[in-house]
Write an enzyme that holds these catalytic residues in place. Structure first.
Site, PDB file in Angstrom:
ATOM      1  N   TRP A 187       0.852  -1.017  -0.087  1.00  0.00           N
ATOM      2  CA  TRP A 187      -0.077   0.112  -0.164  1.00  0.00           C
ATOM      3  C   TRP A 187       0.721   1.403  -0.033  1.00  0.00           C
ATOM      4  O   TRP A 187       1.922   1.245   0.516  1.00  0.00           O
ATOM      5  CB  TRP A 187      -0.944   0.055   1.191  1.00  0.00           C
ATOM      6  CG  TRP A 187      -1.758   1.340   1.347  1.00  0.00           C
ATOM      7  CD1 TRP A 187      -2.623   1.662   0.677  1.00  0.00           C
ATOM      8  CD2 TRP A 187      -1.329   2.558   1.990  1.00  0.00           C
ATOM      9  NE1 TRP A 187      -2.948   3.103   0.630  1.00  0.00           N
ATOM     10  CE2 TRP A 187      -2.101   3.461   1.642  1.00  0.00           C
ATOM     11  CE3 TRP A 187      -0.281   2.726   2.969  1.00  0.00           C
ATOM     12  CZ2 TRP A 187      -2.134   4.754   2.383  1.00  0.00           C
ATOM     13  CZ3 TRP A 187      -0.334   4.085   3.660  1.00  0.00           C
ATOM     14  CH2 TRP A 187      -1.287   5.257   3.339  1.00  0.00           C
TER      15      TRP A 187
ATOM     16  N   GLU B  57      -3.228  -2.893  -2.384  1.00  0.00           N
ATOM     17  CA  GLU B  57      -4.272  -2.256  -1.816  1.00  0.00           C
ATOM     18  C   GLU B  57      -4.452  -1.118  -2.302  1.00  0.00           C
ATOM     19  O   GLU B  57      -3.745  -0.049  -2.467  1.00  0.00           O
ATOM     20  CB  GLU B  57      -3.980  -2.240  -0.132  1.00  0.00           C
ATOM     21  CG  GLU B  57      -5.001  -1.402   0.485  1.00  0.00           C
ATOM     22  CD  GLU B  57      -4.723  -1.452   2.057  1.00  0.00           C
ATOM     23  OE1 GLU B  57      -3.613  -1.754   2.254  1.00  0.00           O
ATOM     24  OE2 GLU B  57      -5.611  -1.038   2.852  1.00  0.00           O
TER      25      GLU B  57
ATOM     26  N   LYS C  96      -7.063   2.598  -2.617  1.00  0.00           N
ATOM     27  CA  LYS C  96      -7.977   3.576  -1.583  1.00  0.00           C
ATOM     28  C   LYS C  96      -8.475   4.496  -2.240  1.00  0.00           C
ATOM     29  O   LYS C  96      -8.116   4.940  -3.298  1.00  0.00           O
ATOM     30  CB  LYS C  96      -6.672   4.284  -0.705  1.00  0.00           C
ATOM     31  CG  LYS C  96      -7.048   4.861   0.644  1.00  0.00           C
ATOM     32  CD  LYS C  96      -6.056   5.488   1.691  1.00  0.00           C
ATOM     33  CE  LYS C  96      -6.507   6.067   2.850  1.00  0.00           C
ATOM     34  NZ  LYS C  96      -5.625   6.317   3.971  1.00  0.00           N
TER      35      LYS C  96
ATOM     36  N   ASP D 279     -10.063  -3.098   1.640  1.00  0.00           N
ATOM     37  CA  ASP D 279      -9.997  -2.538   2.845  1.00  0.00           C
ATOM     38  C   ASP D 279     -11.172  -1.741   3.157  1.00  0.00           C
ATOM     39  O   ASP D 279     -11.840  -1.307   2.410  1.00  0.00           O
ATOM     40  CB  ASP D 279      -8.925  -1.329   3.065  1.00  0.00           C
ATOM     41  CG  ASP D 279      -8.846  -0.582   4.600  1.00  0.00           C
ATOM     42  OD1 ASP D 279      -9.866  -0.129   4.857  1.00  0.00           O
ATOM     43  OD2 ASP D 279      -7.652  -0.796   4.950  1.00  0.00           O
TER      44      ASP D 279
ATOM     45  N   HIS E 244     -12.035   1.911   2.534  1.00  0.00           N
ATOM     46  CA  HIS E 244     -11.468   2.570   1.206  1.00  0.00           C
ATOM     47  C   HIS E 244     -12.192   3.020   0.373  1.00  0.00           C
ATOM     48  O   HIS E 244     -12.014   3.076  -0.956  1.00  0.00           O
ATOM     49  CB  HIS E 244     -10.214   1.839   0.750  1.00  0.00           C
ATOM     50  CG  HIS E 244      -8.867   1.895   1.724  1.00  0.00           C
ATOM     51  ND1 HIS E 244      -7.697   1.497   1.599  1.00  0.00           N
ATOM     52  CD2 HIS E 244      -8.876   2.606   3.055  1.00  0.00           C
ATOM     53  CE1 HIS E 244      -7.051   1.749   2.546  1.00  0.00           C
ATOM     54  NE2 HIS E 244      -7.420   2.355   3.481  1.00  0.00           N
TER      55      HIS E 244
ATOM     56  N   HIS F 215      -8.624  -6.068   4.573  1.00  0.00           N
ATOM     57  CA  HIS F 215      -8.289  -5.468   5.725  1.00  0.00           C
ATOM     58  C   HIS F 215      -9.742  -5.118   6.430  1.00  0.00           C
ATOM     59  O   HIS F 215     -10.367  -3.832   5.987  1.00  0.00           O
ATOM     60  CB  HIS F 215      -7.613  -4.187   5.164  1.00  0.00           C
ATOM     61  CG  HIS F 215      -6.213  -4.106   5.158  1.00  0.00           C
ATOM     62  ND1 HIS F 215      -5.298  -3.203   4.970  1.00  0.00           N
ATOM     63  CD2 HIS F 215      -5.329  -5.572   5.393  1.00  0.00           C
ATOM     64  CE1 HIS F 215      -3.957  -3.620   5.050  1.00  0.00           C
ATOM     65  NE2 HIS F 215      -4.202  -4.890   5.167  1.00  0.00           N
TER      66      HIS F 215
ATOM     67  N   ASP G  12     -12.196   9.137   8.471  1.00  0.00           N
ATOM     68  CA  ASP G  12     -11.334   8.248   9.212  1.00  0.00           C
ATOM     69  C   ASP G  12     -11.497   6.972   8.583  1.00  0.00           C
ATOM     70  O   ASP G  12     -12.752   6.514   8.436  1.00  0.00           O
ATOM     71  CB  ASP G  12     -11.209   8.265  10.500  1.00  0.00           C
ATOM     72  CG  ASP G  12     -10.324   6.988  11.068  1.00  0.00           C
ATOM     73  OD1 ASP G  12      -9.185   6.892  10.636  1.00  0.00           O
ATOM     74  OD2 ASP G  12     -10.896   6.131  11.843  1.00  0.00           O
TER      75      ASP G  12
ATOM     76  N   ASP H 159     -10.217   3.871   9.725  1.00  0.00           N
ATOM     77  CA  ASP H 159      -9.509   3.049  10.687  1.00  0.00           C
ATOM     78  C   ASP H 159     -10.053   3.128  12.184  1.00  0.00           C
ATOM     79  O   ASP H 159      -9.197   2.839  12.797  1.00  0.00           O
ATOM     80  CB  ASP H 159      -8.027   3.443  10.651  1.00  0.00           C
ATOM     81  CG  ASP H 159      -7.168   3.177   9.208  1.00  0.00           C
ATOM     82  OD1 ASP H 159      -7.107   2.160   8.644  1.00  0.00           O
ATOM     83  OD2 ASP H 159      -6.968   4.463   8.833  1.00  0.00           O
TER      84      ASP H 159
ATOM     85  N   ASP I  65      -7.384  -3.920  10.117  1.00  0.00           N
ATOM     86  CA  ASP I  65      -6.265  -2.653   9.815  1.00  0.00           C
ATOM     87  C   ASP I  65      -7.137  -1.568  10.439  1.00  0.00           C
ATOM     88  O   ASP I  65      -8.080  -0.953   9.966  1.00  0.00           O
ATOM     89  CB  ASP I  65      -6.243  -2.420   8.130  1.00  0.00           C
ATOM     90  CG  ASP I  65      -5.402  -1.116   8.162  1.00  0.00           C
ATOM     91  OD1 ASP I  65      -5.024  -0.663   9.019  1.00  0.00           O
ATOM     92  OD2 ASP I  65      -5.408  -0.637   6.868  1.00  0.00           O
TER      93      ASP I  65
HETATM   94  C1  RNT Z   1      -3.856   2.722   4.636  1.00  0.00           C
HETATM   95  C2  RNT Z   1      -3.913   1.435   4.360  1.00  0.00           C
HETATM   96  C3  RNT Z   1      -3.029   0.637   4.908  1.00  0.00           C
HETATM   97  C4  RNT Z   1      -2.384   1.022   6.258  1.00  0.00           C
HETATM   98  C5  RNT Z   1      -1.402   0.179   6.783  1.00  0.00           C
HETATM   99  C6  RNT Z   1      -0.727   0.779   8.049  1.00  0.00           C
HETATM  100  O1  RNT Z   1      -5.137   3.545   4.251  1.00  0.00           O
HETATM  101  O2  RNT Z   1      -5.202   1.038   4.699  1.00  0.00           O
HETATM  102  O3  RNT Z   1      -3.100  -0.892   5.048  1.00  0.00           O
HETATM  103  O4  RNT Z   1      -3.535   1.174   7.158  1.00  0.00           O
HETATM  104  O5  RNT Z   1      -0.372  -0.206   6.089  1.00  0.00           O
HETATM  105 ZN    ZN Z   2      -5.509  -1.130   4.741  1.00  0.00          ZN
END
Ligand code: RNT
Ligand code: ZN
Length: 418
Positions: free
Chosen positions: A184, A225, A227, A258, A261, A285, A293, A295, A325
């Site tokens: 990523w 990955e 985003k 993810d 994302h 993820h 955010d 996460d 994640d």
């Molecule tokens: C970031 C991605 C990635 C990170 C990690 C720390 O938006 O989701 O996976 O969160 O690599």
């Molecule tokens: Zn991620």
């Protein structure tokens, strides 16, 4: 025989054609890859007191007691594992290298710098996954890495990713279980670019260089990955969904989905069956987006349940690598790991307990009334008794009992860290 909540639940599910014993056996062999980075706010150990900087990601909060050393992070990770039922994996970022005071550039990392992690994982029966760290570095400060316009900087990140794949392969070989190495990168612009094309062309070439070396897929599998946007990178992300989906399909790489994302009304669950039609395997993820955010700690919520339902309904378990994640620095970090992982597992369990044959039968018969009725009734089946039984059998705390253990750990260990 006296009836227990579990025996009652088992009979309930059996009446729907579901064997809870078989479900628990499958759950016990499904690992979740726990991300190291929840333990120290994505700081890593390349230098003392490292903090996450840039890259469109940010850990917010200053809850006391974060791991300051590799030993502390391992101790905290072990504490969390003891509160989570089942056998799981460690997902390690390259910035967690064990450098022992040496100054080593990221493009010169080798397995040697991760050997203590591998030994530690091996002793505990943990599989491992790996990630190059293409952020929190002076050469990433301009907001670009693998797609950087400067060939020298691009080359540095290519070399770091090449090194990371080799480390991944060494990990997989030593532990006897395939390591997924996930690329990523944060590359993108805060404001509207004049040229969306060139960075993507550079990224494609850079990835070709990263993946040029053929590695044994038994040891290492590559994932990419995508985003949508990150904080400070709101207008343009080089590695968008379309970019990486195209790349993964073309080169038969793993595609990493993810949960934070995509546009908030998009369903990650809906993407799984499409993506797996064209790539061999996926990496998840599991995360939670809240406004800007991506996460937040994973919940036992509808989106996470839908993801796990898709994985189970599609028969995709063997082609899906489940990782977490998120990073929350505003609550106890051992608790954050525990809450999110237990929730991901709970969602997976409920998905496995779904009377999917009945739902399919109704659907095939065109009886959408029954499909909806049964889906809704399934939501209140006694899964909690099955979950508690699973925790008991796996010697993990049942219900909220784990919180007392985190509190005790906080009193005796975390609160001593100043
Ligand atoms: C970031 C991605 C990635 C990170 C990690 C720390 O938006 O989701 O996976 O969160 O690599
Ligand atoms: Zn991620």
């Amino acid at each position: 025989m006296s009836s227990t909540p579990y025996s009652f639940a088992r009979e309930n599910y059996a009446a729907l054609g579901i064997d809870t014993e078989a479900v628990l056996a499958t759950l016990a062999t499904t690992p979740i890859s726990l991300h190291c980075w929840q333990g120290d706010d994505v700081g890593g150990f390349e230098k003392p007191n490292a903090v996450l900087s840039g890259g469109g990601i940010q850990a917010t909060g200053n809850y006391p007691g974060k791991a300051r050393t590799i030993d502390e992070l391992r101790a905290d990770f072990e504490k969390a594992l003891s509160l989570i039922p089942g056998k799981h994996r460690l997902n390690l970022h390259a910035c967690y290298a064990d450098l022992r005071g040496r100054k080593v550039e990221r493009n010169a990392y080798t397995v040697e710098h991760f050997q203590s992690w591998i030994d530690w994982a091996k002793a505990r029966g943990l599989g491992m996954d790996f990630n190059p760290t293409c952020f929190a570095h002076p050469l990433a400060d301009g907001g670009f890495t693998l797609s950087h316009p400067d060939a020298g900087i691009r080359q540095f990140w290519i070399e770091h990713c090449v090194a990371s794949r080799r480390i991944g392969a060494a990990i997989g070989k030593q532990l006897g279980t395939t390591c997924v190495t996930n690329v990523w990168i944060p590359d993108g612009y805060k404001d509207t670019p004049a040229d969306r094309k060139a960075p993507r062309e550079r990224l494609e070439k850079a990835l070709d260089a990263v993946f040029a070396e053929k590695l044994n897929p038994k040891h290492n599998l590559d994932a990419v990955e995508s985003k949508l946007y990150g904080i400070g990178v709101e207008s343009y992300t080089v590695g968008s969904h379309e970019f990486y989906l195209g790349y993964a399909v073309k080169h038969q790489k793993l595609y990493c989905l993810d949960a934070g994302h995509y546009h908030p009304t998009e369903s990650l669950a809906d993407k799984i069956s499409s993506v797996l039609q064209f790539v061999p395997e996926i990496l998840l993820h599991v995360s939670r987006g809240v406004r800007w955010d991506s996460d937040h700690v994973v919940l036992f919520d509808d989106p996470t349940r839908a993801i796990m339902e898709e994985v189970v309904r599609g028969g995709f378990l063997a082609r899906t690598h489940i990782g977490l994640d998120y990073f929350d620095a505003s609550i106890n970090r051992v608790a954050a790991w525990t809450i999110g992982t237990r929730n991901a597992l709970k969602c997976l369990l409920v998905a496995m307990l779904e009377p999917v044959q009945l739902l399919r039968k109704a659907e095939a018969a065109g009886d959408h009334t029954a499909r909806l009725a049964l889906m809704e009734e399934a939501k209140t089946l006694p899964f909690a008794a099955v979950w508690d039984e699973y925790c008991r059998r796996q010697n993990a705390p049942v219900g909220r009992a784990w919180l007392e253990e985190v509190r005790a750990y906080e009193r005796t260990v975390l609160s001593k860290r100043k």
